[in-house]
Structure formats: structure tokens, C-alpha cells
Scaffold this motif. Structure first.
Motif, PDB file in Angstrom:
ATOM      1  N   ALA A  16       0.854  -1.174   0.120  1.00  0.00           N
ATOM      2  CA  ALA A  16       0.067  -0.110   0.020  1.00  0.00           C
ATOM      3  C   ALA A  16       0.786   1.333  -0.103  1.00  0.00           C
ATOM      4  O   ALA A  16       0.286   2.348  -0.570  1.00  0.00           O
ATOM      5  CB  ALA A  16      -0.882   0.020   1.204  1.00  0.00           C
ATOM      6  N   GLN A  17       2.113   1.073   0.368  1.00  0.00           N
ATOM      7  CA  GLN A  17       2.993   2.336   0.569  1.00  0.00           C
ATOM      8  C   GLN A  17       3.700   2.307  -0.881  1.00  0.00           C
ATOM      9  O   GLN A  17       4.782   3.192  -1.027  1.00  0.00           O
ATOM     10  CB  GLN A  17       4.112   2.244   1.601  1.00  0.00           C
ATOM     11  CG  GLN A  17       3.317   2.394   2.913  1.00  0.00           C
ATOM     12  CD  GLN A  17       2.317   1.292   3.458  1.00  0.00           C
ATOM     13  OE1 GLN A  17       2.769   0.289   3.184  1.00  0.00           O
ATOM     14  NE2 GLN A  17       1.238   1.565   3.837  1.00  0.00           N
ATOM     15  N   GLY A  18       3.576   1.581  -1.757  1.00  0.00           N
ATOM     16  CA  GLY A  18       4.331   1.707  -3.125  1.00  0.00           C
ATOM     17  C   GLY A  18       5.728   0.771  -3.376  1.00  0.00           C
ATOM     18  O   GLY A  18       6.286   0.978  -3.900  1.00  0.00           O
ATOM     19  N   ARG A  19       5.869   0.162  -1.860  1.00  0.00           N
ATOM     20  CA  ARG A  19       7.117  -0.619  -1.657  1.00  0.00           C
ATOM     21  C   ARG A  19       6.896  -2.008  -2.661  1.00  0.00           C
ATOM     22  O   ARG A  19       5.851  -2.521  -2.486  1.00  0.00           O
ATOM     23  CB  ARG A  19       7.646  -0.932  -0.388  1.00  0.00           C
ATOM     24  CG  ARG A  19       7.813   0.400   0.436  1.00  0.00           C
ATOM     25  CD  ARG A  19       8.035   0.195   1.830  1.00  0.00           C
ATOM     26  NE  ARG A  19       6.810  -0.817   2.345  1.00  0.00           N
ATOM     27  CZ  ARG A  19       6.800  -0.734   3.584  1.00  0.00           C
ATOM     28  NH1 ARG A  19       7.482  -0.569   4.508  1.00  0.00           N
ATOM     29  NH2 ARG A  19       5.578  -1.127   4.156  1.00  0.00           N
ATOM     30  N   GLN A  20       8.161  -2.394  -3.166  1.00  0.00           N
ATOM     31  CA  GLN A  20       7.983  -3.646  -4.109  1.00  0.00           C
ATOM     32  C   GLN A  20       8.647  -4.818  -3.264  1.00  0.00           C
ATOM     33  O   GLN A  20       9.763  -4.603  -2.528  1.00  0.00           O
ATOM     34  CB  GLN A  20       8.709  -3.548  -5.350  1.00  0.00           C
ATOM     35  CG  GLN A  20       7.910  -2.388  -6.294  1.00  0.00           C
ATOM     36  CD  GLN A  20       8.587  -2.285  -7.557  1.00  0.00           C
ATOM     37  OE1 GLN A  20       9.367  -2.859  -7.900  1.00  0.00           O
ATOM     38  NE2 GLN A  20       8.151  -1.247  -8.263  1.00  0.00           N
ATOM     39  N   TRP A  21       8.008  -5.950  -3.427  1.00  0.00           N
ATOM     40  CA  TRP A  21       8.602  -7.220  -2.626  1.00  0.00           C
ATOM     41  C   TRP A  21       8.533  -8.302  -3.657  1.00  0.00           C
ATOM     42  O   TRP A  21       7.706  -8.335  -4.633  1.00  0.00           O
ATOM     43  CB  TRP A  21       7.676  -7.154  -1.676  1.00  0.00           C
ATOM     44  CG  TRP A  21       7.411  -6.260  -0.314  1.00  0.00           C
ATOM     45  CD1 TRP A  21       6.632  -5.383  -0.709  1.00  0.00           C
ATOM     46  CD2 TRP A  21       8.145  -6.160   0.644  1.00  0.00           C
ATOM     47  NE1 TRP A  21       6.759  -4.415   0.339  1.00  0.00           N
ATOM     48  CE2 TRP A  21       7.741  -4.768   1.299  1.00  0.00           C
ATOM     49  CE3 TRP A  21       9.167  -6.977   1.454  1.00  0.00           C
ATOM     50  CZ2 TRP A  21       8.204  -4.703   2.353  1.00  0.00           C
ATOM     51  CZ3 TRP A  21       9.623  -6.318   2.700  1.00  0.00           C
ATOM     52  CH2 TRP A  21       9.262  -5.182   3.188  1.00  0.00           C
ATOM     53  N   PRO A  37      12.704  -0.815  -6.675  1.00  0.00           N
ATOM     54  CA  PRO A  37      11.974  -0.471  -7.580  1.00  0.00           C
ATOM     55  C   PRO A  37      12.524  -0.454  -8.993  1.00  0.00           C
ATOM     56  O   PRO A  37      11.877  -0.506 -10.267  1.00  0.00           O
ATOM     57  CB  PRO A  37      10.892   0.495  -7.542  1.00  0.00           C
ATOM     58  CG  PRO A  37      11.893   1.194  -6.159  1.00  0.00           C
ATOM     59  CD  PRO A  37      12.736   0.193  -5.355  1.00  0.00           C
ATOM     60  N   LYS A  38      13.891   0.250  -8.974  1.00  0.00           N
ATOM     61  CA  LYS A  38      14.570   0.628 -10.326  1.00  0.00           C
ATOM     62  C   LYS A  38      14.985  -0.543 -10.909  1.00  0.00           C
ATOM     63  O   LYS A  38      14.938  -0.694 -12.394  1.00  0.00           O
ATOM     64  CB  LYS A  38      15.473   1.334  -9.825  1.00  0.00           C
ATOM     65  CG  LYS A  38      15.117   2.787  -9.495  1.00  0.00           C
ATOM     66  CD  LYS A  38      16.428   3.520  -9.331  1.00  0.00           C
ATOM     67  CE  LYS A  38      16.033   5.048  -8.882  1.00  0.00           C
ATOM     68  NZ  LYS A  38      17.172   5.792  -8.768  1.00  0.00           N
ATOM     69  N   THR A  39      15.423  -1.711 -10.375  1.00  0.00           N
ATOM     70  CA  THR A  39      15.980  -2.784 -10.935  1.00  0.00           C
ATOM     71  C   THR A  39      15.019  -4.072 -10.835  1.00  0.00           C
ATOM     72  O   THR A  39      15.353  -5.058 -11.673  1.00  0.00           O
ATOM     73  CB  THR A  39      17.235  -3.189 -10.157  1.00  0.00           C
ATOM     74  OG1 THR A  39      17.115  -3.605  -8.714  1.00  0.00           O
ATOM     75  CG2 THR A  39      18.290  -2.102 -10.219  1.00  0.00           C
TER      76      THR A  39
END
Length: 343
Positions: free
Chosen positions: A174-179, A196-198
Motif C-alpha cells: 500500500a506504500q508503493g514498496r515492491q517485494w 523498484p528501479k531494478t
């Protein structure tokens, strides 16, 4: 590891059951049945499926053949073969995992204007495994610019690790973090924070444990194939328990648990903890009096444009020599907030 050998059996079942699947396919234009699963037809030979939509076409990616097979449909019902993502195993994967013979268990997502395909490579009898990443601007093989570009290693496990780096699932919180969730057997399901860039783990990122099944004295308690669905302020974790890849003798089934934070703790309806082998049954085999579709599991999900969330999975078809076949069901969200597949 154990699952590596079982995948080989699944591939044999795919080949053995292909003609039977075709013979059982519902003809185009047939009277609609009561469930989406009952209307599926065409080339349904898949294993470990995930699904995405681009434009007016749905795409299923799966462990089929050796190099990630693709199926296409315009209506979610009639499916046709669309080839493979790879023409061969990437050179880095052969070097990282000597002896690997195929590419397994993909995950597909649309991120920052491109499609990310995470995939697995592994070997028999070991958790020397790796997850790779490929990207393409489009899923349509006929579109200008269609091309899968491989970006190499994402996560690797070795016998010195307590996890197995296969069965990836990408998710944004929900915070835009990627997992990236992953894992099969060993100490269970892990979660890595991504750059998130790679699309690869953040520098120094350590695996977080979010689900496991403590092994009984008599042997392993299998858990694998994580998939996380954000919905209604919760994160719903799907995972498959017991054994896949044994045809109609497969004991696979899928459980669900939820948490307020993507890192857990994940608990079933009854409060049982996924870190202790808990959860609530989400998909299970046909009742004994039916006996056709066995071992449903390795579930993925996607939400369509109309807001309907679908779960896609494989099951072993008794009427197709035990071959693994595609299954798709819309999810109904209950008044209590829990998902119920309309199988």
C-alpha cells in the motif's frame, strides 16, 4: 530437491495427457455451464500458471515444456498455445545452477510501463536454485517492440541457505514498496524487499520468513508457491501444501491467510498462524464421489478491469491421464472479508 523430480513427472503427464485434454475440450459455441471452469476449452495443458491481461487478450504463463509456455484467450474460456518466452535456458542460469534442465514457475506483472516475468531454475535433490527476471514492453507477440530481455539473477539459494529460491511472486504494498515472495519446502516462504528501479533485492536485503510448516518426525511438511493479494486493507497470502506433480495421486491443496502488514503475521480465519503451518483451506480436490480434478494448487491471481479478481491454478485431470490442466475461478469476497473461489 524433491519438487525438481516431481516436475519431471508433471511434464511427462503433460505429454501423455495432451490428446486426452484436446478430446475433452468443450467445443466453441457450446451451451454455457454454471462455472467458468466448466467452460474452459482449447489448449489447457499448464503447470504453475499465472495470468495477466493486455488490451483485449488474456495471457497465461506456466511451467510447460522447458522454457515457460504461453497460452492466449480473448474471453478467459477458449485457450490457444502462443509458444514460449525463451528459446533456451539463459547462460547465467546454466552457470549458476549446473545441470538445470528447464525454467519453472513464472510470475507476471506490469510495472512502470513494462511486463516483468520472474522465473525459476533448479536441480534435483538440492536447494541450489535461482530466480531470474526478464522484461518486455508488451505481451503481444505480434506487436512492435515485442521482445523479452533477460536481466539475469535476482535471488539465489545454495545448500548453505535454509530456503529454496523458486516459485517467485511480485507484489507492491500500500506504500508503493515492491517485494518478492518465494520459497518451496526447506524452511518455507520468504519475502525480499526489492529495489523498484531494478526489480532485484535492495542492497543488503535479508529474507523475511512469512510462512512455514514445522516438519513432523516422519518427514517433510511441504509448503510452496506463495502468492500475495492486496485487498481491502489486508494482504492475503496463498500457499500450496503437500505434494504436487503425482498426477491423480497428488495431494496438493491451497490455503489462505491474511495480515495487516505485508510482512505478516499471516493468520487463517481461525487465528491459526502460517508460521506454524496454519491457514484456511482455499482450494481442495473434488469430493470423493466426483474424483476428476485432483491436487489443485500453485495458485495465482489477477484483478480484471471490471474489478473481478480471478484465481488461476492447475489441477490433475483424471479424465486426461492425470495431466495438469488450467483452472480459473472468480473470487467472491465474503462479508467477513475472506475470499471464496467460485470453482
Amino acid at each position: 530437491m524433491i519438487r525438481a523430480a516431481l516436475i519431471s513427472s508433471a511434464r511427462q503427464a503433460l505429454r501423455a495427457g495432451a490428446l486426452a485434454i484436446a478430446a475433452l475440450a468443450v467445443p466453441a459455441g457450446a451451451t454455457e455451464a454454471s462455472t467458468l471452469n466448466a467452460q474452459l476449452s482449447g489448449d489447457l495443458a499448464v503447470h504453475d500458471p499465472v495470468i495477466a491481461r493486455e488490451g483485449d487478450t488474456y495471457y497465461v504463463f506456466s511451467t510447460v515444456g522447458r522454457y515457460i509456455g504461453v497460452k492466449m484467450s480473448r474471453d478467459l474460456k477458449r485457450w490457444t498455445d502462443a509458444g514460449s518466452v525463451f528459446a533456451e535456458i539463459p547462460a547465467w542460469a546454466k552457470q549458476a545452477v549446473p545441470g538445470t534442465e528447464g525454467i519453472w514457475a513464472p510470475d507476471i506483472s506490469h510495472v512502470n510501463g513494462e511486463y516483468r516475468l520472474y522465473y525459476s531454475v533448479s536441480t534435483f535433490g538440492s536447494n541450489r536454485s535461482a530466480i531470474g527476471l526478464a522484461t518486455s514492453p508488451t505481451l503481444d507477440p505480434k506487436a512492435p517492440g515485442y521482445r523479452w530481455t533477460d536481466h539475469g539473477l535476482v535471488v539465489m539459494s545454495t545448500p548453505q541457505d535454509d530456503f529454496n529460491a523458486i516459485d517467485p511472486n511480485f507484489v507492491t504494498d500500500a506504500q508503493g514498496r515492491q517485494w518478492l515472495a518465494l520459497g518451496s519446502f526447506w524452511s518455507g516462504i520468504k519475502l525480499f524487499a526489492l529495489d523498484p528501479k531494478t526489480g532485484k533485492p535492495m542492497p543488503g536485503a535479508k529474507p523475511l520468513s512469512i510462512a512455514r510448516r514445522p516438519a513432523p518426525a516422519g518427514g517433510p511438511a511441504p509448503i510452496e508457491a506463495p502468492f500475495i493479494i492486496p485487498h481491502g486493507g489486508w494482504y492475503y497470502l496463498l500457499a500450496s501444501y503437500d505434494y504436487c506433480c503425482k498426477g491423480v495421486n497428488s495431494t496438493y491443496y491451497t490455503v489462505v491467510a491474511r495480515a495487516k502488514a505485508i510482512t505478516g503475521p499471516y493468520r487463517g480465519k481461525d487465528g491459526s498462524e502460517m508460521m506454524r503451518g496454519g491457514g484456511t483451506i482455499f482450494l481442495r480436490a473434488d469430493l470423493q464421489e466426483q474424483q476428476r480434478y485432483r491436487g489443485p494448487g500453485h495458485a495465482g491471481a489477477f484483478t480484471d478491469r471490471d474489478g473481478t479478481t480471478y484465481v488461476v491454478y492447475h489441477a490433475y485431470d483424471r479424465q486426461a491421464n492425470g495431466a495438469p490442466v488450467l483452472r480459473i475461478a472468480p473470487i467472491r469476497w465474503g462479508a467477513d472479508g475472506w475470499p471464496v473461489p467460485e470453482t
